[in-house]
Design a protein around this motif. Structure first.
Motif: not given
Length: 567
Positions: A439-443, A527-533, A540-545
């Motif tokens: 899913s995506v957050y649409r901004l 937009f995500h945690c930068h710990i690889e595992a 993480g989440v995804v933003f669209e704009e």
């Protein structure tokens, strides 16, 4: 809707005007990289590492604000895809060059060539690294240094500069780690065997059977030299962390460090003995060579936030005239207590904008996202989830799917903006629930978005630090807090006077972190945690704009999933 769009247009205009000031002197830097596995002994233990033109970590990219960087990547990994993210570069006008496989492009297949082209629009210290699966663990990474144009003064001075890249290192392969994380029961990656400073460390080979892959007598198996200092001179160290798991403290024996830059933004100078740094962060610190010049000194990195089972990383700061290979006469620094969170939170709060370089945040947001980080069992597998959703990248990159309106290529149901913060107990691990989705957050383009990250106890009854990185933007860091965030009480505590802008921020154990950004960069951004595992497990989440404002997509980013055959 008109106000956010006008704000986005104004911000874009300001950025373009800034770039125009340096355009006359802008240069184009061309790099050609062969990506391949090579046997490396980065910590005296020989194993396969992903190398760039034979180097691991890769070369430092250097440019000046306004320059264009062109990197042609030849994937010579015979059985492995790849993609490279330019960490901290906002990719204004080039969202397809962000290098995030599954979000902005299809993977670069074995034997294929892909060219990244982007403008470095702001001076500072940045990073690059693989962004495909868990490939960063294998050593495909490096630093980016963007200088100010000639004639532009920074708010501090120094006599010389050096880069310091901090990493953690495993002897287990990326494949073994990834399979363990996807298994039931979970097999975690364990703690790293070594900490590296500028790609070098020293594993104790006596722990292993003689005659194997570990050999302390190998060429290059020696304490690395940090740099050679001239007495009385001041040096800028550009320090970046690309650890895959570890939070670190970094120190130089006997020398104070003054923090002056964070993620490309000038900081109100703050002196520290130990610099706490989390994966994906960069800092510039000033160090004056003001100690006894007749001897050398230790530089060291230490694990913090997790039980310290990995030996500290070590390097040598030598003074001119001394043999840089001579170990200091003292014991290496022990570092701060690994489980003392208070000084780490205090240092996070102390980093604010330089008084002459404050970029005031908008007074209030148009939208607020309250994101709960939880460790869940979903379909008999251990995952990380945000508001109950564990992120899974779709076969078709979001940028392509959303620009081409391929609605069946990703989850259409929007994720939740918040969670039941009044009743949720952050001190109790969650029940077996949640879902895996794309899913995506649409901004709204130009809107102001607040994100409050909330930490909680995981399934192992622990809470650890999560460094969160936003692609395509910088954000204002408004505040940190202990316990559970209460919108009615805690919003009034935000720092709206002089917040630092960053692209990566720490979410401390059992606490919250609040950031604000303007959604003014058309594209789709992770937009995500930068710990690889953790990102591999869905954190993480995804933003669209403003996807409609994105220009024609290059054909080179297509070819996978539903984008096969597209032009």
């Amino acid at each position: 809707m008109l106000r956010p769009v006008l704000a986005a247009a104004a911000a874009l205009c300001a950025c373009l005007c800034s770039l125009a000031l340096v355009a006359a002197e802008a240069k184009v830097h061309h790099h050609t990289w062969d990506i391949a596995y090579r046997y490396k002994s980065l910590d005296c233990f020989e194993k396969l590492a992903v190398a760039i033109n034979g180097e691991s970590p890769g070369p430092t990219i250097r440019a000046t604000q306004g320059d264009t960087v062109v990197v042609t990547v030849h994937n010579n990994l015979d059985t492995e895809n790849t993609g490279i993210h330019w960490h901290g570069i906002r990719q204004i006008g080039s969202p397809w060059a962000d290098g995030t496989v599954g979000v902005t492009q299809c993977p670069i297949l074995p034997g294929e060539t892909f060219t990244y082209r982007f403008v470095v629009d702001r001076p500072g210290t940045y990073l690059y690294h693989a962004h495909y699966g868990m490939q960063r663990v294998a050593g495909l990474d490096g630093m980016i240094v963007v200088s100010v144009p000639d004639g532009v003064a920074e708010p501090f001075s120094y006599d010389g500069e050096h880069t310091v890249l901090l990493m953690d290192w495993w002897h287990k392969s990326v494949y073994e780690q990834a399979v363990g994380l996807a298994s039931d029961p979970l097999v975690f990656v364990t703690e790293p065997q070594s900490l590296l400073i500028n790609g070098r460390g020293m594993f104790n080979c006596s722990q292993l059977a003689p005659g194997g892959a570990c050999n302390a007598s190998r060429p290059g198996c020696a304490l690395p030299a940090l740099f050679t200092a001239v007495p009385g001179k001041t040096y800028r160290l550009r320090v970046g962390s690309l650890t895959s798991l570890s939070s670190l403290s970094f120190e130089i024996e006997g020398h104070s460090m003054t923090v002056v830059e964070a993620d490309g933004h000038y900081v109100k100078p703050v002196a520290v003995k130990s610099l706490f740094i989390y994966s994906g962060e960069t800092y510039s610190v000033l160090v004056k060579a003001d100690q006894d010049p007749s001897r050398n000194y230790w530089a060291a990195s230490h694990v913090v936030g997790r039980e310290r089972k990995t030996p500290s990383g070590r390097a040598i700061l030598s003074y001119a005239g001394n043999d840089p290979r001579t170990p200091p006469p003292t014991a290496p620094p022990a570092g701060p207590a690994w489980n003392d969170t208070a000084p780490r939170v205090e240092q996070s709060r102390s980093v604010v904008a330089h008084p002459d370089h404050v970029d005031p945040p908008p007074a209030k947001p148009d939208r607020t996202l309250l994101l709960l980080n939880t460790n869940n069992r979903i379909d008999n597998h251990v995952k990380w989830a945000i508001n109950g959703v564990s992120l899974k990248f779709p076969p078709t990159p979001y940028l392509v799917a959303m620009k081409r309106r391929l609605r069946a290529a990703y989850e259409q149901r929007p994720p939740a903006d918040t969670y039941d913060y009044r009743s949720y107990d952050i001190f109790s691990p969650p029940a077996a629930n949640g879902t895996v989705a794309s899913s995506v957050y649409r901004l709204a383009l130009g809107s102001v978005v607040d994100v409050v990250l909330q930490n909680a106890k995981a399934l192992n009854n622990k809470s650890e630090t999560h460094p969160w990185h936003l692609h395509g933007h910088d954000f204002w860091v408004l505040g940190y807090g202990e316990g559970k965030f209460d919108p009615e009480k805690d919003t009034g505590k935000f720092n709206l006077k002089d917040p630092i802008m960053k692209n990566t921020v720490a979410l401390h154990p059992l606490g919250w972190t609040a950031v604000r950004f303007r959604a003014d960069n058309p594209g789709v951004w992770l937009f995500h945690c930068h710990i690889e595992a953790h990102v591999y497990m869905g954190m993480g989440v995804v933003f669209e704009e403003g996807i409609q404002r994105v220009g024609r997509l290059p054909r080179s980013i297509m070819g996978c999933g539903r984008s096969r055959g597209m032009h």
